[in-house]
Design a protein around this motif. Structure first.
Motif, mmCIF file in Angstrom:
data_model
loop_
_atom_site.group_PDB
_atom_site.id
_atom_site.type_symbol
_atom_site.label_atom_id
_atom_site.label_comp_id
_atom_site.label_asym_id
_atom_site.label_seq_id
_atom_site.Cartn_x
_atom_site.Cartn_y
_atom_site.Cartn_z
ATOM 1 N N GLY A 54 0.820 -1.480 0.371
ATOM 2 C CA GLY A 54 0.278 0.026 -0.216
ATOM 3 C C GLY A 54 0.874 1.014 0.249
ATOM 4 N N ARG A 55 0.134 2.158 0.374
ATOM 5 C CA ARG A 55 1.092 3.803 0.156
ATOM 6 C C ARG A 55 0.425 4.310 0.968
ATOM 7 N NH1 ARG A 55 -1.893 6.820 -3.032
ATOM 8 N NH2 ARG A 55 -3.276 5.516 -4.449
ATOM 9 N N PRO A 56 0.997 5.863 1.184
ATOM 10 C CA PRO A 56 0.163 6.731 2.331
ATOM 11 C C PRO A 56 -1.200 7.518 1.687
ATOM 12 C CG PRO A 56 2.196 7.251 2.271
ATOM 13 C CD PRO A 56 1.920 6.078 1.920
ATOM 14 N N ILE A 57 -2.389 7.873 2.180
ATOM 15 C CA ILE A 57 -3.348 8.016 1.578
ATOM 16 C C ILE A 57 -3.918 9.533 2.001
ATOM 17 C CG2 ILE A 57 -3.775 6.204 0.824
ATOM 18 C CD1 ILE A 57 -6.106 6.723 3.078
ATOM 19 N N ALA A 58 -3.172 9.993 3.212
ATOM 20 C CA ALA A 58 -3.126 11.002 3.506
ATOM 21 C C ALA A 58 -2.422 11.450 4.611
ATOM 22 C CB ALA A 58 -4.745 11.396 4.530
ATOM 23 N N VAL A 59 -1.532 12.629 5.064
ATOM 24 C CA VAL A 59 -0.457 13.217 5.433
ATOM 25 C C VAL A 59 -1.327 14.525 6.482
ATOM 26 C CG1 VAL A 59 1.700 14.014 5.975
ATOM 27 C CG2 VAL A 59 0.974 12.059 4.992
ATOM 28 N N TYR A 60 -1.028 14.153 7.930
ATOM 29 C CA TYR A 60 -1.971 16.174 8.084
ATOM 30 C C TYR A 60 -1.491 16.710 10.176
ATOM 31 C CZ TYR A 60 -6.075 12.582 10.293
ATOM 32 O OH TYR A 60 -6.163 11.571 10.853
ATOM 33 N N GLY A 61 -1.141 17.698 10.259
ATOM 34 C CA GLY A 61 -0.907 17.915 11.368
ATOM 35 C C GLY A 61 -0.006 18.838 11.606
ATOM 36 N N ASP A 62 0.348 19.979 12.701
ATOM 37 C CA ASP A 62 1.291 20.369 12.687
ATOM 38 C C ASP A 62 2.574 20.234 13.962
ATOM 39 O OD1 ASP A 62 -0.570 22.478 10.867
ATOM 40 O OD2 ASP A 62 -1.313 23.025 12.165
ATOM 41 N N CYS A 63 2.240 20.190 15.019
ATOM 42 C CA CYS A 63 3.164 19.357 16.324
ATOM 43 C C CYS A 63 2.661 17.893 16.138
ATOM 44 C CB CYS A 63 3.027 20.379 17.130
ATOM 45 S SG CYS A 63 3.034 22.101 16.643
ATOM 46 N N GLN A 64 1.560 17.481 15.822
ATOM 47 C CA GLN A 64 1.005 15.886 16.126
ATOM 48 C C GLN A 64 0.834 15.200 15.003
ATOM 49 O OE1 GLN A 64 -1.118 16.433 19.235
ATOM 50 N NE2 GLN A 64 0.144 15.965 20.961
ATOM 51 N N PHE A 65 1.600 14.376 14.333
ATOM 52 C CA PHE A 65 1.445 14.569 12.295
ATOM 53 C C PHE A 65 0.830 13.059 12.048
ATOM 54 C CE2 PHE A 65 4.976 16.993 12.164
ATOM 55 C CZ PHE A 65 4.905 18.027 11.320
ATOM 56 N N VAL A 66 -0.432 13.017 11.857
ATOM 57 C CA VAL A 66 -0.691 11.667 11.610
ATOM 58 C C VAL A 66 -0.746 10.853 9.839
ATOM 59 C CG1 VAL A 66 -3.161 10.586 11.144
ATOM 60 C CG2 VAL A 66 -2.190 11.941 13.274
ATOM 61 N N VAL A 67 -0.661 9.730 9.822
ATOM 62 C CA VAL A 67 -0.004 9.711 8.455
ATOM 63 C C VAL A 67 -1.004 8.233 8.372
ATOM 64 C CG1 VAL A 67 1.737 7.950 6.573
ATOM 65 C CG2 VAL A 67 2.242 9.817 8.499
ATOM 66 N N ARG A 68 -2.156 7.971 7.489
ATOM 67 C CA ARG A 68 -3.176 7.009 7.118
ATOM 68 C C ARG A 68 -2.005 6.610 6.200
ATOM 69 N NH1 ARG A 68 -8.848 8.975 5.890
ATOM 70 N NH2 ARG A 68 -9.027 7.221 5.860
ATOM 71 N N TRP A 69 -2.063 5.198 6.562
ATOM 72 C CA TRP A 69 -1.461 4.098 5.703
ATOM 73 C C TRP A 69 -2.391 2.820 4.937
ATOM 74 C CZ3 TRP A 69 4.259 4.558 4.166
ATOM 75 C CH2 TRP A 69 4.753 2.939 4.124
ATOM 76 N N ARG A 70 -3.238 2.755 3.890
ATOM 77 C CA ARG A 70 -3.625 1.448 3.924
ATOM 78 C C ARG A 70 -3.627 0.273 3.526
ATOM 79 N NH1 ARG A 70 -8.326 4.044 0.876
ATOM 80 N NH2 ARG A 70 -10.022 5.433 2.639
#
Length: 166
Positions: A54-70
């Motif tokens: 798979g691959r990352p589908i979304a990256v968001y956040g300023d200080c606390q980053f979240v990477v969504r990966w299916r």
């Protein structure tokens, strides 16, 4: 800047009530973001059986980053039922053999020997068949290997020389 420290990594489920959703990997203890908040990154590996890595589908956040990966690797495995069943069959057969051995000695007055085991003739036949099968498979594998053919030819020639010289 540093997003997180590897020594502070922590695995958990995305949703403890629904483990099939996926897993989460969190890193904390990164460099300071706004003077008081430490940076962190959280990888949300979401189960998608149609994908492999798979691959990352979304990256968001300023200080606390979240990477969504299916990925398919976040999906729970189906447990195998073969090993538990095989284990309990072996345990049952073992208990049967020990109990019948005891019964044959105690109540049938058979001598304390290998012949007192139940079905000893069948066990010997099965053992002999297994040994023959292993020998045949080994011989077949050896005949397919070019290195073994050369070594067998060398041994045959060596044995011929030894028998002809004596």
């Amino acid at each position: 800047y540093k997003l997180g420290d590897a020594s502070s990594s922590r695995w958990s489920l995305l949703d403890p009530r629904r483990p099939s959703r996926g897993v989460k990997l969190e890193y904390g203890g990164g460099s300071r973001c706004d003077g008081k908040t430490s940076r962190s990154i959280s990888f949300h590996f979401e189960c998608d059986r149609t994908m492999s890595v798979g691959r990352p589908i979304a990256v968001y956040g300023d200080c606390q980053f979240v990477v969504r990966w299916r990925t398919g690797y976040a999906c729970p495995r189906k447990p195998s039922t073969f090993l538990p069943i095989f284990f309990w069959v072996l345990v049952s057969v073992g208990i049967y053999l020990v109990a019948a051995f005891y019964y044959n000695i105690r109540y049938c007055n058979l001598p304390l020997s290998i012949e007192s085991f139940p079905h000893i003739r069948e066990i010997r036949v099965i053992g002999a068949a297994a040994i023959m099968l292993v020998e045949q498979v080994t011989a077949r594998l050896m005949s397919m290997s070019p290195q073994s053919r050369e070594s067998l030819t060398g041994w045959r020639n060596y044995l011929r020389r030894e028998t002809s010289s004596s």
